[in-house]
Design a protein around this motif. Structure first.
Motif, PDB file in Angstrom:
ATOM      1  N   LEU A 186       0.691  -1.249   0.043  1.00 29.88           N
ATOM      2  CA  LEU A 186      -0.071  -0.123   0.038  1.00 29.88           C
ATOM      3  C   LEU A 186       0.854   0.986   0.115  1.00 29.88           C
ATOM      4  CD1 LEU A 186      -2.666  -1.087   2.489  1.00 29.88           C
ATOM      5  CD2 LEU A 186      -2.880  -0.980  -0.004  1.00 29.88           C
ATOM      6  N   ALA A 210      -4.532   6.839   4.689  1.00 29.78           N
ATOM      7  CA  ALA A 210      -5.451   5.899   3.716  1.00 29.78           C
ATOM      8  C   ALA A 210      -4.945   4.693   3.859  1.00 29.78           C
ATOM      9  CB  ALA A 210      -5.282   6.256   2.323  1.00 29.78           C
ATOM     10  N   TRP A 249       0.159   5.019  -1.541  1.00 32.29           N
ATOM     11  CA  TRP A 249      -1.100   5.450  -0.820  1.00 32.29           C
ATOM     12  C   TRP A 249      -0.366   6.415   0.430  1.00 32.29           C
ATOM     13  CZ3 TRP A 249      -5.760   2.043   0.250  1.00 32.29           C
ATOM     14  CH2 TRP A 249      -6.087   1.559  -0.962  1.00 32.29           C
ATOM     15  N   GLU A 263      -7.164   1.318   5.250  1.00 26.61           N
ATOM     16  CA  GLU A 263      -7.572   0.218   4.714  1.00 26.61           C
ATOM     17  C   GLU A 263      -7.118  -1.020   5.756  1.00 26.61           C
ATOM     18  OE1 GLU A 263      -8.108  -2.318   1.387  1.00 26.61           O
ATOM     19  OE2 GLU A 263      -8.594  -0.500   2.002  1.00 26.61           O
ATOM     20  N   LYS A 290      -0.631   1.522 -10.026  1.00 28.01           N
ATOM     21  CA  LYS A 290      -1.027   2.556  -8.833  1.00 28.01           C
ATOM     22  C   LYS A 290      -0.236   3.444  -8.214  1.00 28.01           C
ATOM     23  CE  LYS A 290      -0.453  -0.088  -4.334  1.00 28.01           C
ATOM     24  NZ  LYS A 290       0.024   1.063  -3.818  1.00 28.01           N
TER      25      LYS A 290
END
Length: 349
Positions: free
Chosen positions: A297, A311, A307, A315, A304
């Motif tokens: 992440l 966030a 993050w 998650e 992507k």
């Protein structure tokens, strides 16, 4: 130490007997002799003085020789304090019980001077042999420890080189591997695992994706989201990794085999490759899974962006109890600042 310098303790409630034994010993050049008339003092004496040999009378008030011997056994290995039992009673049952307790020999009353000295010399020689054997065993154990350490260091070097092969294929994988090791060790420590187990997880968790060596570059290095068919092939890296690591006697590699196979299993049983759930998933894999998700992440991927911290935390809270062990995830979030610092330290170095 010369046998004549050996510390000998005479334990007998009858003072004439102790004086006679002492004279016999002194006549044969033994000089380091102590006497106790009260058997209740023997254990304290042994703890403070560690005699080489005890001449122990059987029949005494307060405690008999058997009870004294049982006490001696509770504080020291009888091999390193030789005990000879003294008794006017020559019953076979007494001898059997004495031998069972660790008594090495017997001296009968009335005393025969030559027999007393021969039996004492024999007992002290036996003690000397035990000490020599222990010294040799200690030396051998030290050598084994050194060789084991060298072997472990060689294993670690081989593991690092194996991980380097993954980095040659994909630099992102290499950096990910380093972070996972440090994250996993820290989470293991926070979870209360001991130092050895935490260190094992540190090394083993770095091999969680070793099975990706068996995944084609077209899938592994693809810059867009994988198709369902490609994802099925990617999932095989768990089985491939476990197969690569299987069959070893190494504690680290056995742990790594479990992690490679199970780090994509989910808490609710929806993961792969075997759909196991909850605490049926080994704790090493549950720890690695949280660290793996966190790093993914926080990291940029072709499909992507990275993050932000808020966030990431949200998650982790969302998927705990579904994908991730809820208690370990809460522990991770509680110490999130520490994991961020670890990540920064790795990036700097």
């Amino acid at each position: 130490m010369n046998s004549y310098d050996s510390k000998i303790l005479i334990v007998d409630d009858q003072e004439p007997n102790t004086k006679l034994l002492k004279r016999i010993l002194q006549s044969f050049k033994y000089t380091n002799i102590d006497i106790l008339l009260d058997p209740r003092s023997v254990l304290g004496y042994c703890q403070a003085n560690a005699p080489d040999l005890i001449l122990l009378d059987l029949k005494m008030p307060f405690m008999d020789g058997f009870e004294v011997m049982e006490g001696i056994k509770s504080i020291v290995d009888p091999l390193f304090i030789q005990v000879i039992m003294i008794s006017a009673q020559d019953e076979h049952s007494n001898k059997l019980r004495a031998l069972d307790l660790g008594i090495v020999d017997f001296i009968s009353k009335p005393f025969d001077n030559i027999e007393v000295i021969l039996r004492i010399n024999k007992a002290l020689e036996l003690k000397s042999l035990h000490e020599e054997l222990k010294a040799k065993n200690d030396t051998l154990q030290c050598e084994v420890n050194v060789k084991s350490q060298l072997l472990e260091e060689m294993q670690m070097e081989l593991i690092d080189r194996l991980m380097l092969s993954a980095e040659f294929r994909d630099a992102r994988t290499g950096h990910h591997i380093a972070r996972i090791g440090f994250f996993a060790r820290h989470l293991a420590e926070l979870a209360g695992l001991d130092e050895r187990k935490s260190e094992t997880i540190y090394h083993a968790s770095k091999m969680h994706d070793i099975g990706k060596i068996g995944i084609s570059d077209e899938i592994l290095l693809k810059d867009s989201k994988l198709t369902d068919e490609e994802m099925d092939k990617m999932r095989l890296h768990t089985v491939k990794g476990a197969k690569i690591l299987s069959g070893s006697q190494s504690e680290i590699l056995k742990c790594a085999e479990k992690i490679a196979l199970n780090h994509h299993e989910h808490w609710d049983g929806t993961g792969y490759p075997n759909g196991i759930k909850g605490e049926s998933i080994d704790i090493e894999s549950r720890i690695t899974s949280i660290c793996d998700v966190f790093d993914a992440l926080c990291s940029e991927r072709p499909y992507k962006p990275s993050w932000g911290l808020e966030a990431v935390i949200e998650e982790l809270k969302t998927i705990k109890g579904i994908y991730l062990d809820p208690k370990l995830t809460d522990l991770f979030i509680e110490h999130i600042d520490e994991f961020i610092e670890i990540k920064k330290d790795i990036e700097v170095n």
